[in-house]
Every structure is written in structure tokens, then in C-alpha cells.
Design a protein around this motif. Structure first.
Motif, mmCIF file in Angstrom:
data_model
loop_
_atom_site.group_PDB
_atom_site.id
_atom_site.type_symbol
_atom_site.label_atom_id
_atom_site.label_comp_id
_atom_site.label_asym_id
_atom_site.label_seq_id
_atom_site.Cartn_x
_atom_site.Cartn_y
_atom_site.Cartn_z
ATOM 1 N N GLY A 80 17.926 -0.917 4.235
ATOM 2 C CA GLY A 80 16.958 0.153 4.431
ATOM 3 C C GLY A 80 16.024 0.267 3.247
ATOM 4 N N LEU A 81 16.625 0.182 2.067
ATOM 5 C CA LEU A 81 15.854 0.317 0.846
ATOM 6 C C LEU A 81 14.867 -0.830 0.705
ATOM 7 N N ILE A 82 15.333 -2.032 0.996
ATOM 8 C CA ILE A 82 14.440 -3.191 0.914
ATOM 9 C C ILE A 82 13.324 -3.030 1.944
ATOM 10 N N GLY A 83 13.709 -2.530 3.123
ATOM 11 C CA GLY A 83 12.717 -2.267 4.164
ATOM 12 C C GLY A 83 11.638 -1.310 3.695
ATOM 13 N N GLU A 84 12.068 -0.328 2.909
ATOM 14 C CA GLU A 84 11.142 0.659 2.353
ATOM 15 C C GLU A 84 10.019 -0.030 1.557
ATOM 16 N N TYR A 85 10.409 -0.993 0.760
ATOM 17 C CA TYR A 85 9.415 -1.722 -0.045
ATOM 18 C C TYR A 85 8.569 -2.639 0.821
ATOM 19 N N ILE A 86 9.219 -3.313 1.764
ATOM 20 C CA ILE A 86 8.456 -4.199 2.650
ATOM 21 C C ILE A 86 7.428 -3.374 3.417
ATOM 22 N N GLY A 87 7.844 -2.185 3.830
ATOM 23 C CA GLY A 87 6.936 -1.282 4.522
ATOM 24 C C GLY A 87 5.710 -0.989 3.671
ATOM 25 N N LYS A 88 5.965 -0.803 2.388
ATOM 26 C CA LYS A 88 4.849 -0.510 1.484
ATOM 27 C C LYS A 88 3.924 -1.704 1.352
ATOM 28 N N ILE A 89 4.517 -2.877 1.198
ATOM 29 C CA ILE A 89 3.704 -4.100 1.075
ATOM 30 C C ILE A 89 2.843 -4.249 2.325
ATOM 31 N N TYR A 90 3.479 -3.983 3.458
ATOM 32 C CA TYR A 90 2.800 -4.067 4.750
ATOM 33 C C TYR A 90 1.579 -3.149 4.786
ATOM 34 N N LYS A 91 1.805 -1.909 4.318
ATOM 35 C CA LYS A 91 0.701 -0.951 4.332
ATOM 36 C C LYS A 91 -0.395 -1.355 3.358
ATOM 37 N N GLU A 92 0.013 -1.801 2.179
ATOM 38 C CA GLU A 92 -0.980 -2.141 1.159
ATOM 39 C C GLU A 92 -1.818 -3.344 1.579
ATOM 40 N N THR A 93 -1.193 -4.324 2.223
ATOM 41 C CA THR A 93 -1.934 -5.538 2.558
ATOM 42 C C THR A 93 -3.022 -5.245 3.584
ATOM 43 N N LYS A 94 -2.836 -4.192 4.355
ATOM 44 C CA LYS A 94 -3.845 -3.879 5.368
ATOM 45 C C LYS A 94 -5.098 -3.268 4.776
ATOM 46 N N ARG A 95 -4.974 -2.675 3.575
ATOM 47 C CA ARG A 95 -6.127 -2.077 2.906
ATOM 48 C C ARG A 95 -6.886 -1.110 3.813
ATOM 49 N N ARG A 96 -6.139 -0.332 4.517
ATOM 50 C CA ARG A 96 -6.791 0.626 5.409
ATOM 51 C C ARG A 96 -7.468 1.712 4.598
ATOM 52 N N PRO A 97 -8.596 2.221 5.067
ATOM 53 C CA PRO A 97 -9.211 3.339 4.350
ATOM 54 C C PRO A 97 -8.263 4.537 4.355
ATOM 55 N N ARG A 98 -8.321 5.307 3.280
ATOM 56 C CA ARG A 98 -7.348 6.383 3.146
ATOM 57 C C ARG A 98 -7.751 7.655 3.862
ATOM 58 N N TYR A 99 -9.045 7.821 4.072
ATOM 59 C CA TYR A 99 -9.536 9.017 4.773
ATOM 60 C C TYR A 99 -10.965 8.767 5.232
ATOM 61 N N PHE A 100 -11.437 9.570 6.164
ATOM 62 C CA PHE A 100 -12.838 9.530 6.566
ATOM 63 C C PHE A 100 -13.434 10.918 6.431
ATOM 64 N N ILE A 101 -14.697 10.949 6.023
ATOM 65 C CA ILE A 101 -15.356 12.244 5.888
ATOM 66 C C ILE A 101 -16.157 12.509 7.156
ATOM 67 N N GLU A 102 -15.950 13.674 7.733
ATOM 68 C CA GLU A 102 -16.629 13.972 8.987
ATOM 69 C C GLU A 102 -17.906 14.763 8.739
ATOM 70 N N GLU A 103 -17.841 15.712 7.818
ATOM 71 C CA GLU A 103 -18.958 16.623 7.641
ATOM 72 C C GLU A 103 -18.974 17.115 6.212
ATOM 73 N N GLU A 104 -20.150 17.541 5.782
ATOM 74 C CA GLU A 104 -20.267 18.034 4.427
ATOM 75 C C GLU A 104 -21.234 19.204 4.431
ATOM 76 N N THR A 105 -20.937 20.235 3.655
ATOM 77 C CA THR A 105 -21.918 21.303 3.537
ATOM 78 C C THR A 105 -22.870 20.913 2.414
ATOM 79 N N LYS A 106 -23.690 21.814 1.953
ATOM 80 C CA LYS A 106 -24.740 21.446 0.971
ATOM 81 C C LYS A 106 -24.197 20.624 -0.210
ATOM 82 N N ILE A 107 -25.034 19.747 -0.703
ATOM 83 C CA ILE A 107 -24.640 18.891 -1.819
ATOM 84 C C ILE A 107 -25.123 19.508 -3.109
ATOM 85 N N LYS A 108 -24.234 19.558 -4.077
ATOM 86 C CA LYS A 108 -24.588 20.145 -5.377
ATOM 87 C C LYS A 108 -24.891 19.054 -6.375
#
Ligand code: UDP
Ligand code: MG
Length: 322
Positions: free
Chosen positions: A294-322
Motif C-alpha cells: 500500500g505504501l509503495i502504491g502511495e508513491y507510485i500514485g504520486k509519480i503517476y500524478k506528477e508525470t501527467k503534469r495536469r494543471p492544478r486549477y483553472f480560473i473562471e472569473e476575476e473581479t477588478k484587477i489591482k
């Protein structure tokens, strides 16, 4: 190169919000008062502002941020396209203010961390510190459960070799250049508390008392807290893997001794079949093996996620810019 000392820095207070309609009004009032006061005392520039990040809330949070943003000069807002989690929402905010400010302070929407010490953070900043960590002096306002689990979490993290500041959460000041450096960390498994000490620069701590949440409820129930600590450890430390290896080694040595014992017993002629010991060791070894897998799987899971380089968030809207 020495950083140039900025006397009246442009400050942004970055506040991630997830379903915070119950506290948002109080928080806004308090932070706006604070900004006004700091401007009046000529501690920060008049261009300073608050940035609320709506982390995909399902309640009125975004509508409230939008309306405050229209009414109050110092309030701005950013809406993430969906819930990305506290760490990602905070990062989104910090990255968003890069090159628009001299420094940014991150604070939770419930103001459990005392915003009045931001003044002290700024004193340190103008003295040349790039990172100022807010550290809790006491936790008596937290529930007993939260206090003990959090304490053991910090202890465990430090034991596992993760470089984190004891009793510091995400209440801190960072200079613009520290923010730029933070942006360079590309990992998807985000654990800011572990990352920021890796940046370096001159840093210091400011102590404060942590309050109770005045309204709304904690967005970190036990399940999330456990996931968060496991994430923290496995993102920064390979000690758990090493523990598996050491346990494996210990068991190998032990089984060698047990084998010797079995052979001697055979030669001595007293081989009574021991059902109990067999069944016990089967269960025990089985358990250890599963845990290790399980523990090894935990790390493999992380490698799996990191290799995909998915964006971490998307911005939908913004109010006035300062
Ligand atoms: N938060 C967020 N996204 C989430 C969960 C929490 O932006 O998915 C925000 C929340 O609005 C608050 C901060 O993260 O400003 C810390 O959450 P909370 O106060 O519930 O955590 P606790 O203080 O209980 O650890
Ligand atoms: Mg809180």
C-alpha cells in the motif's frame, strides 16, 4: 544582490474561501479596517488590496465577494472553476499577485489566525526578511482532538525528515521574489508548508494566539486531515519506504533464526506441528506485506500524478484587477 528595502510596500492579503458565507462579512470588515489603518499609518501603500479566492464554493461566497469588490476599493476576487482544495486555492492567489505587489500575506477566511500581527509581519519585511512565518503560541482555543492530532502530525513530519516550521500553518508573509520562486515548484501534490522553507532567503517567525472559528465549520474533518498528513509525508520524505526495507530486513533475519530453530528441532526429534504459530505468522506477514504494498502504491500514485503534469486549477472569473 541585496534586496532593496521597501518602506511603504504594496501588500496583498490573500484569502482562500470555500463555503465561507457565514464568516465572509466579518472577515471583510476586519481586513478592510486593517488595510485602512495600515495605510493611514503609512506602513503600506494605498494600492494594497485583499484578494479573496473562491475555491468553487456552493454557497453565496462568490456573490458576496463580487458585491464587496464592487463596493470596496480594497477588495478583489478570483473564482476558481471548481473546488481545487485549500492548498491549490491559496497557490492560485499567491501566483495571481506576483509582480503586482511587494509582499503578500496568506490567511484563512475564518480569521482564526490573528490578522493584527500582519503589522508585525510588515515590520520584519521592511527590515529585509523575505519570508515571515506566523507561529501559534498556544492552541488552547482549538478542540482537544484538533490540538493533539495536529501536534502529533507536526512531530511525525519532523521525525520523517520533512523540513517544516513547528506550529506554523499557512499564515505567513512572502516577498514578491519568494512568490516568484514558489511558482517554480511544479508539483501537483501541493504541501506549501513543506515547500516554502525550501525557498530559502532571510526568514523569521512571529508568534501569535490562535482563535476559535467564530462561524461556519472547519473544512478539515478527520478524513481530510489524515489525507493531508499522508500527502505531506509522502510528498517530502522517503523514510516510509526505508522503514519498509528495514522491516523486511528484520523479518528476513528473524526467519533465518526461526529456520535454524526449526532444523535443530527436527534433528532433536521434537517436531510437533504448531498450528497456532503458523497461522499467526501467516496473518502477520500477510499484514506487513499488504501494508508495504500500500505504501509503495502511495508513491507510485504520486509519480503517476506528477508525470501527467495536469494543471492544478483553472480560473473562471476575476473581479477588478489591482
Ligand atoms: N478552504 C479552501 N478550499 C477547501 C477547503 C478549505 O479554500 O477545499 C479554505 C477555507 O475557506 C479556509 C481555509 O481554507 O479559509 C482553511 O480551512 P479551515 O478553516 O476550514 O481549516 P482549519 O482551520 O479547520 O484547519
Ligand atoms: Mg480554520
Amino acid at each position: 544582490m541585496f534586496p532593496k528595502i521597501i518602506t511603504k510596500p504594496k501588500l496583498s492579503i490573500v484569502v482562500p474561501c470555500y463555503n465561507e458565507q457565514d464568516v465572509l462579512e466579518m472577515t471583510t470588515t476586519h481586513l478592510v479596517e486593517l488595510i485602512n489603518d495600515l495605510i493611514k499609518k503609512e506602513i503600506i501603500s494605498e494600492e494594497s488590496f485583499i484578494l479573496f479566492i473562491d475555491d468553487g464554493s456552493k454557497d453565496q461566497t462568490w456573490n458576496m465577494i463580487k458585491s464587496y469588490s464592487e463596493k470596496i476599493t480594497y477588495v478583489t476576487g478570483l473564482k476558481l472553476a471548481k473546488n481545487a482544495g485549500h492548498q491549490n486555492a491559496l497557490l492560485a492567489g499567491l501566483i495571481h499577485v506576483i509582480d503586482r505587489v511587494d509582499c503578500a500575506v496568506s490567511i484563512d477566511a475564518d480569521l482564526q489566525d490573528d490578522p493584527n500581527v500582519i503589522h508585525e509581519f510588515l515590520n520584519k519585511f521592511t527590515k529585509g526578511f523575505d519570508i515571515v512565518y506566523g507561529v501559534r503560541k498556544s492552541r488552547e482555543k482549538d478542540t482537544y482532538f484538533k490540538r493533539t492530532t495536529a501536534k502529533s502530525f507536526y512531530k511525525l513530519m519532523i521525525k520523517m525528515g520533512v523540513n517544516i516550521i513547528d506550529d506554523h500553518a499557512d499564515f505567513r508573509l512572502m516577498s514578491n521574489r519568494a512568490l516568484k520562486d514558489l511558482k517554480e515548484f511544479q508539483e501537483v501534490n501541493l504541501f506549501l508548508r513543506g515547500l516554502i522553507p525550501l525557498i530559502g532567503y532571510k526568514s523569521t517567525k512571529v508568534y501569535y494566539h490562535r482563535h476559535e472559528r467564530v462561524a461556519g465549520e472547519s473544512k478539515y474533518p478527520l478524513k481530510k486531515m489524515l489525507a493531508f498528513s499522508l500527502d505531506g509525508i509522502t510528498s517530502f520524505s522517503i523514510t516510509p519506504i526505508r522503514l519498509v526495507t528495514v522491516t523486511g530486513l528484520a523479518f528476513s533475519i528473524f526467519s533465518l533464526l526461526a529456520g535454524l530453530y526449526a532444523i535443530t528441532s527436527k534433528f532433536l526429534g521434537n517436531t510437533v506441528s504448531g498450528w497456532t504459530s503458523i497461522i499467526l505468522s501467516v496473518w502477520f506477514i500477510g499484514g506487513i506485506q499488504l501494508m508495504s504494498l500500500g505504501l509503495i502504491g502511495e508513491y507510485i500514485g504520486k509519480i503517476y500524478k506528477e508525470t501527467k503534469r495536469r494543471p492544478r486549477y483553472f480560473i473562471e472569473e476575476e473581479t477588478k484587477i489591482k
